[in-house]
Design an enzyme around this catalytic site. Structure first.
Site, mmCIF file in Angstrom:
data_model
loop_
_atom_site.group_PDB
_atom_site.id
_atom_site.type_symbol
_atom_site.label_atom_id
_atom_site.label_comp_id
_atom_site.label_asym_id
_atom_site.label_seq_id
_atom_site.Cartn_x
_atom_site.Cartn_y
_atom_site.Cartn_z
ATOM 1 C CG ASP A 47 -2.015 -0.950 1.130
ATOM 2 O OD1 ASP A 47 -2.174 -1.474 0.066
ATOM 3 O OD2 ASP A 47 -2.794 -0.987 2.077
ATOM 4 C CB CYS A 86 -3.130 -7.461 -1.180
ATOM 5 S SG CYS A 86 -3.073 -5.985 -0.141
ATOM 6 N NE ARG A 90 0.585 -8.409 -1.537
ATOM 7 C CZ ARG A 90 1.687 -8.011 -0.821
ATOM 8 N NH1 ARG A 90 2.449 -8.924 -0.195
ATOM 9 N NH2 ARG A 90 1.627 -6.952 -0.015
ATOM 10 C CG HIS A 233 -2.308 -3.499 4.878
ATOM 11 N ND1 HIS A 233 -3.120 -3.838 5.913
ATOM 12 C CD2 HIS A 233 -2.625 -4.002 3.498
ATOM 13 C CE1 HIS A 233 -3.932 -4.079 5.276
ATOM 14 N NE2 HIS A 233 -4.101 -4.343 3.932
ATOM 15 C CG ASP A 285 0.551 -4.275 -2.380
ATOM 16 O OD1 ASP A 285 0.778 -3.081 -1.968
ATOM 17 O OD2 ASP A 285 -0.055 -4.953 -1.640
#
Length: 460
Positions: A47, A86, A90, A233, A285
């Site tokens: 984030d 997320c 990933r 995050h 991400d």
């Protein structure tokens, strides 16, 4: 659910290091490459906004190590994640493929039964035939059940959290998490702590990463280290050494500690004589979680943030460093995607891409090592299974959008919105009316892409 976690992730090692289908996929890869291969380190923030680092223009967050990494390497201004959240971002990084192809299009949680399929080939698996030692240190988020964890997808070691740090009743007061299990810290396939002290995670991840680097040197093996830090995050947490030190508040404290971790990794490479033979990449991400207000980051001049397909949701900081190989002090406008990491690393290892599947990433070597412009920008912007925008060259066409702050429903655009991203990176000025031919071309490209896409089985 807590009992399920203890059963499946309990304090015991699972039988077998690699699932059968995953082992079969790996066995189909090309033969081992020659010795003298480069080490590869992929560091991923969670984030972090495009505008959250000093070298990307933040006025009060101090990131001297990442700034130095940029001065000693190459900083990209137009690099994209494959998703604004997320899990899908990933899986795209680790497989070089759009999330739709793996079925991992949505964020997994502790009650999810899906995860990374055995049929997918991760970068760690793909590098194995060349003799690489592999480790994942940090947040995984591609499935928490045993068959989905890193040891079953090409990694020799794993140390970290199986999903986001806000997905337990201890860290999230929301009603959806009251019945969730705690967030475990896992080593290998074994839960070693049911809920770790999050203030110590950045330090512990960094120490684990350094241990792996030194062990790999001792064993005389090239290594691939995937280091996906938990932060920034939410919930934010920093150690005493960094807490209360940043002018940006707790968010700044967390980013500055993450920067420290990057510095420790770079220093270790120099101390161990590995600096000149190691490619280090840093990125995030997805964009900043704007609904967290001061606890979220900044996308700088880019529009919106996490959960959206506006530029702020998917354009990420991207820094690559390899002394003597990547020219120092370069700021490139070349287009890149985190999906490009997979084919770039395979080529560096002397391996060919698997030929039994479609890949969306391309080799970045011409940009990284020769400072060339690279390929024409082409990017499909998905949110879950919904294709919402396309970029081709300087043009970006939105057929649907949503805002992240405050939370807004999806708006379908008919006619679509068109922006010249190179002239208008903030996406302020819709120029669709004056460019009907471009709109028609991009709508055709969207339909062509949709017709050729073969989605993987949904993983929920």
């Amino acid at each position: 659910m807590r009992n399920i976690m203890k059963t499946n992730l309990g304090r015991r090692k699972f039988n077998g290091m690699v699932a059968g289908a995953a082992a079969l996929a790996t066995s189909q890869l090309p033969a081992p490459a020659a010795a003298g291969l480069p080490n590869i380190i992929m560091i991923l923030a969670d984030d972090l906004g495009w505008g959250d680092l000093g070298c990307y223009g933040h006025p009060t967050i101090r990131t001297p190590n990442l700034d130095r990494m940029a001065l000693e390497g190459m900083r990209f201004t137009q690099c994209y994640s494959a998703a604004p959240v997320c899990t899908p971002s990933r899986v795209a990084l680790l497989t070089g493929r759009l999330p739709m192809r793996s079925g991992l299009t949505r964020v997994l949680n502790p009650q999810s039964t899906g995860g990374l399929a055995d049929s997918e080939i991760t970068l760690a698996q793909a590098l194995k035939p060349a003799g690489y030692a592999t480790a994942c240190v940090g947040k995984w988020h591609l499935g928490w059940q045993k068959r989905y964890l890193p040891l079953h997808h090409g990694f020799d070691r794993y140390f970290g959290l199986p999903y986001s740090n806000d997905m337990s009743p201890k860290t999230n007061p929301g009603p959806n998490y009251r019945t969730m299990p705690l967030t475990p810290l896992i080593r290998g396939d074994e839960v070693i702590e049911e809920e770790p002290d999050q203030a110590q995670l950045t330090r512990r991840y960094t120490e684990e990463a350094i241990r792996f680097i030194r062990d790999s040197k001792r064993d005389a093996k090239p290594f691939f280290l995937y280091l996906p830090y938990t932060f920034p995050h939410v919930p934010l947490s920093a150690s005493d050494r960094f807490r209360g030190k940043s002018a940006r508040g707790l968010y700044g404290d967390v980013v500055e500690e993450l920067d420290w971790g990057v510095g420790e990794v770079l220093n270790t490479l120099k101390q161990e004589g590995l600096d000149a033979n190691t490619l280090v990449i840093f990125s995030s991400d997805n964009g900043p979680w704007l609904i967290q207000r001061e606890n979220g980051g900044s996308a700088g001049l880019l529009r919106e943030g996490k959960t959206t397909t506006w530029e702020g949701g998917m354009r990420e900081p991207f820094i690559a460093r390899w002394p003597g190989k990547i020219p120092a002090g370069v700021v490139t406008q070349a287009f890149a995607s985190l999906m490009d990491v997979f084919p770039t690393c395979l080529k560096l290892a002397g391996l060919k891409m698997p030929e039994d599947r479609v890949y969306d990433g391309v080799d970045l070597a011409p940009v990284l090592f020769k400072n060339r412009p690279g390929r024409e920008p082409i990017m499909y912007f998905y949110n879950a299974e919904d294709l919402r925008a396309i970029r081709k060259g300087p043009w970006k066409l939105h057929i649907a959008t949503n805002g992240s702050f405050p939370a807004q429903p999806v708006t379908r655009h008919d006619p679509p919105l068109l922006y010249n991203i190179e002239r208008d990176p903030s996406e302020k000025y819709d120029v669709a009316d004056s460019n009907p031919a471009i709109v028609k071309e991009l709508l055709g490209a969207i339909e062509s892409h949709k017709s050729s896409m073969q989605p993987g089985p949904p993983q929920r």
